[in-house]
Scaffold this motif. Structure first.
Motif, PDB file in Angstrom:
ATOM      1  N   THR A   1       1.016  -1.345  -0.219  1.00  0.00           N
ATOM      2  CA  THR A   1       0.097   0.036  -0.012  1.00  0.00           C
ATOM      3  C   THR A   1       0.896   0.957   0.054  1.00  0.00           C
ATOM      4  O   THR A   1       0.199   2.604   0.063  1.00  0.00           O
ATOM      5  N   GLN A   2       2.370   1.453   0.762  1.00  0.00           N
ATOM      6  CA  GLN A   2       2.749   2.328   0.101  1.00  0.00           C
ATOM      7  C   GLN A   2       4.731   2.191  -1.243  1.00  0.00           C
ATOM      8  O   GLN A   2       5.109   0.905  -0.511  1.00  0.00           O
ATOM      9  N   ARG A   3       4.815   3.114  -1.271  1.00  0.00           N
ATOM     10  CA  ARG A   3       6.315   3.115  -2.098  1.00  0.00           C
ATOM     11  C   ARG A   3       6.951   4.472  -1.673  1.00  0.00           C
ATOM     12  O   ARG A   3       6.409   5.648  -1.002  1.00  0.00           O
ATOM     13  N   LEU A   4       8.019   4.362  -1.809  1.00  0.00           N
ATOM     14  CA  LEU A   4       9.000   5.014  -1.190  1.00  0.00           C
ATOM     15  C   LEU A   4       9.027   5.855  -2.809  1.00  0.00           C
ATOM     16  O   LEU A   4       9.796   5.242  -3.734  1.00  0.00           O
ATOM     17  N   VAL A   5       9.560   7.450  -2.564  1.00  0.00           N
ATOM     18  CA  VAL A   5       9.965   8.355  -3.446  1.00  0.00           C
ATOM     19  C   VAL A   5      10.848   9.391  -3.803  1.00  0.00           C
ATOM     20  O   VAL A   5      10.958  10.100  -2.150  1.00  0.00           O
ATOM     21  N   PRO A   6      11.542   9.670  -4.479  1.00  0.00           N
ATOM     22  CA  PRO A   6      12.534  10.731  -3.684  1.00  0.00           C
ATOM     23  C   PRO A   6      12.217  12.300  -3.371  1.00  0.00           C
ATOM     24  O   PRO A   6      11.251  12.761  -3.990  1.00  0.00           O
ATOM     25  N   GLU A   7      12.141  12.996  -2.611  1.00  0.00           N
ATOM     26  CA  GLU A   7      11.982  13.993  -2.379  1.00  0.00           C
ATOM     27  C   GLU A   7      12.681  14.871  -1.836  1.00  0.00           C
ATOM     28  O   GLU A   7      13.041  14.649  -1.088  1.00  0.00           O
TER      29      GLU A   7
ATOM     30  N   LYS B   1      10.166   9.888   1.162  1.00  0.00           N
ATOM     31  CA  LYS B   1       9.580  10.291   1.411  1.00  0.00           C
ATOM     32  C   LYS B   1       7.592   8.981   0.831  1.00  0.00           C
ATOM     33  O   LYS B   1       8.296   8.264  -0.188  1.00  0.00           O
ATOM     34  N   ARG B   2       7.273   8.718   1.346  1.00  0.00           N
ATOM     35  CA  ARG B   2       6.156   7.614   1.507  1.00  0.00           C
ATOM     36  C   ARG B   2       5.147   8.317   0.462  1.00  0.00           C
ATOM     37  O   ARG B   2       4.227   8.880   1.215  1.00  0.00           O
ATOM     38  N   ILE B   3       4.274   7.589  -0.543  1.00  0.00           N
ATOM     39  CA  ILE B   3       3.302   7.990  -0.814  1.00  0.00           C
ATOM     40  C   ILE B   3       1.687   6.692  -0.396  1.00  0.00           C
ATOM     41  O   ILE B   3       3.407   5.263  -1.435  1.00  0.00           O
ATOM     42  N   PRO B   4       0.473   6.598  -0.811  1.00  0.00           N
ATOM     43  CA  PRO B   4       0.124   5.656  -0.883  1.00  0.00           C
ATOM     44  C   PRO B   4       0.935   4.591  -3.035  1.00  0.00           C
ATOM     45  O   PRO B   4       0.536   5.813  -3.434  1.00  0.00           O
ATOM     46  N   THR B   5       0.281   3.320  -2.853  1.00  0.00           N
ATOM     47  CA  THR B   5       0.231   2.356  -4.132  1.00  0.00           C
ATOM     48  C   THR B   5      -1.375   3.289  -4.883  1.00  0.00           C
ATOM     49  O   THR B   5      -1.612   3.803  -6.126  1.00  0.00           O
ATOM     50  N   VAL B   6      -2.119   2.814  -3.785  1.00  0.00           N
ATOM     51  CA  VAL B   6      -3.950   3.226  -4.071  1.00  0.00           C
ATOM     52  C   VAL B   6      -4.393   3.373  -3.450  1.00  0.00           C
ATOM     53  O   VAL B   6      -3.917   3.490  -1.702  1.00  0.00           O
ATOM     54  N   ARG B   7      -4.364   4.690  -3.167  1.00  0.00           N
ATOM     55  CA  ARG B   7      -5.836   5.739  -1.919  1.00  0.00           C
ATOM     56  C   ARG B   7      -6.273   5.252  -1.393  1.00  0.00           C
ATOM     57  O   ARG B   7      -6.540   5.347  -0.152  1.00  0.00           O
ATOM     58  N   ASP B   8      -7.168   4.338  -2.085  1.00  0.00           N
ATOM     59  CA  ASP B   8      -8.706   3.504  -0.959  1.00  0.00           C
ATOM     60  C   ASP B   8      -8.978   2.936  -2.042  1.00  0.00           C
ATOM     61  O   ASP B   8      -8.783   2.378  -3.554  1.00  0.00           O
ATOM     62  N   TYR B   9     -10.090   1.775  -1.713  1.00  0.00           N
ATOM     63  CA  TYR B   9     -10.370   0.602  -2.769  1.00  0.00           C
ATOM     64  C   TYR B   9     -11.379   1.494  -3.881  1.00  0.00           C
ATOM     65  O   TYR B   9     -11.881   0.871  -4.774  1.00  0.00           O
ATOM     66  N   SER B  10     -11.699   2.711  -3.863  1.00  0.00           N
ATOM     67  CA  SER B  10     -12.569   3.120  -5.476  1.00  0.00           C
ATOM     68  C   SER B  10     -11.110   3.018  -6.764  1.00  0.00           C
ATOM     69  O   SER B  10     -11.299   3.592  -7.567  1.00  0.00           O
TER      70      SER B  10
END
Length: 258
Positions: free
Chosen positions: A143-149, A154-163
């Motif tokens: 549900t999370q992945r690391l991206v450069p900042e 920083k961690r960002i979601p893979t999918v924000r929610d089930y929609s």
């Protein structure tokens, strides 16, 4: 080996449970299911002690009614519960009930059977379209992945929610009506033992027997096999970091308990 925690997420529809509905839910969790003995409550700091006896629900409900969410924990941090309904805004599907406990309990077949029944009962109570259960670290991987900042990450979601679709397959995947409709006949193509209808409207998909198989070579191979049968387009692509192109239709999604 460090202790492993099991996390169960029961996702809520875009509505806030009423006080009566939240009281019914908490009574079910602590009085009937007896997930754990509540000892502390509040926000993330869990600074307030839970009284014993009949006043327990009154105290927890007073906090929920004031703040719109609630965290309850046992004496240690091994067992805790989040009731975090979604609030009005542009992202209406973030609400969930989250229960964390020791993964060691899953070794017992009786515990696993009770877990299935309890999640099913809760999904019906709150009209949840989706519930997932796996190791905490497996949730983080999917549900999370690391991206450069800047100079860090920083961690960002893979999918924000089930929609937005599904982040992957985990130990236990309880699919409600929107997802059963999305997969359709593909559910029937899953290997024996991986697909269990739970009544007329919810299906349990379980790639392996125990959550501790998540992240192992065998466990990941089994997940890939089932994803290929269900349709890779329904899941987040962790190799290319792309969202699912096939998502559930949520128009007929029920409302939370009132």
């Amino acid at each position: 080996m460090p202790k492993q925690n099991l996390e169960t997420q029961i996702h809520l529809p875009p509505d806030i449970p009423s006080s009566a509905g939240a009281r019914e839910l908490l009574s079910l969790l602590f009085n009937e299911f007896q997930w754990f003995a509540p000892s502390r409550y509040g926000d993330a700091d869990l600074s307030e002690p839970v009284p014993s006896g009949k006043s327990m629900l009154d105290v927890l409900m007073a906090y929920y009614e004031e703040h719109g969410h609630l965290c309850v924990a046992a004496r240690t941090d091994q067992d805790y519960l989040w009731l975090f309904p979604c609030e009005s805004g542009p992202e209406p599907y973030h609400g969930s009930i989250i229960w964390v406990t020791s993964a060691a309990a899953t070794k017992k077949a009786a515990w696993r059977a009770a877990h299935t029944r309890q999640v099913l009962d809760l999904m019906h109570l709150v009209q949840s379209p989706l519930a997932l259960s796996t190791l905490e670290e497996d949730f983080k991987r999917k549900t999370q992945r690391l991206v450069p900042e800047g100079i860090g990450l920083k961690r960002i979601p893979t999918v924000r929610d089930y929609s937005e679709g599904l982040p992957g397959l985990v130990w236990r995947n309880f699919y409600g009506p929107p997802f059963v409709r999305m997969f359709g006949q593909r559910l029937e193509a899953l290997p024996t033992g991986c697909h269990t209808p739970l009544g007329d409207d919810i299906v349990l998909v379980q790639p392996y027997e125990l959550p501790t198989e998540a992240g192992t070579e065998a466990g990941m191979a089994r997940e890939r096999e089932l994803i290929s049968l269900l349709g890779p387009e329904c899941f987040y692509d962790h190799e290319h970091h792309t969202l699912p192109s096939r998502r559930p239709i949520l128009d007929a999604l029920g409302q939370a308990i009132h």
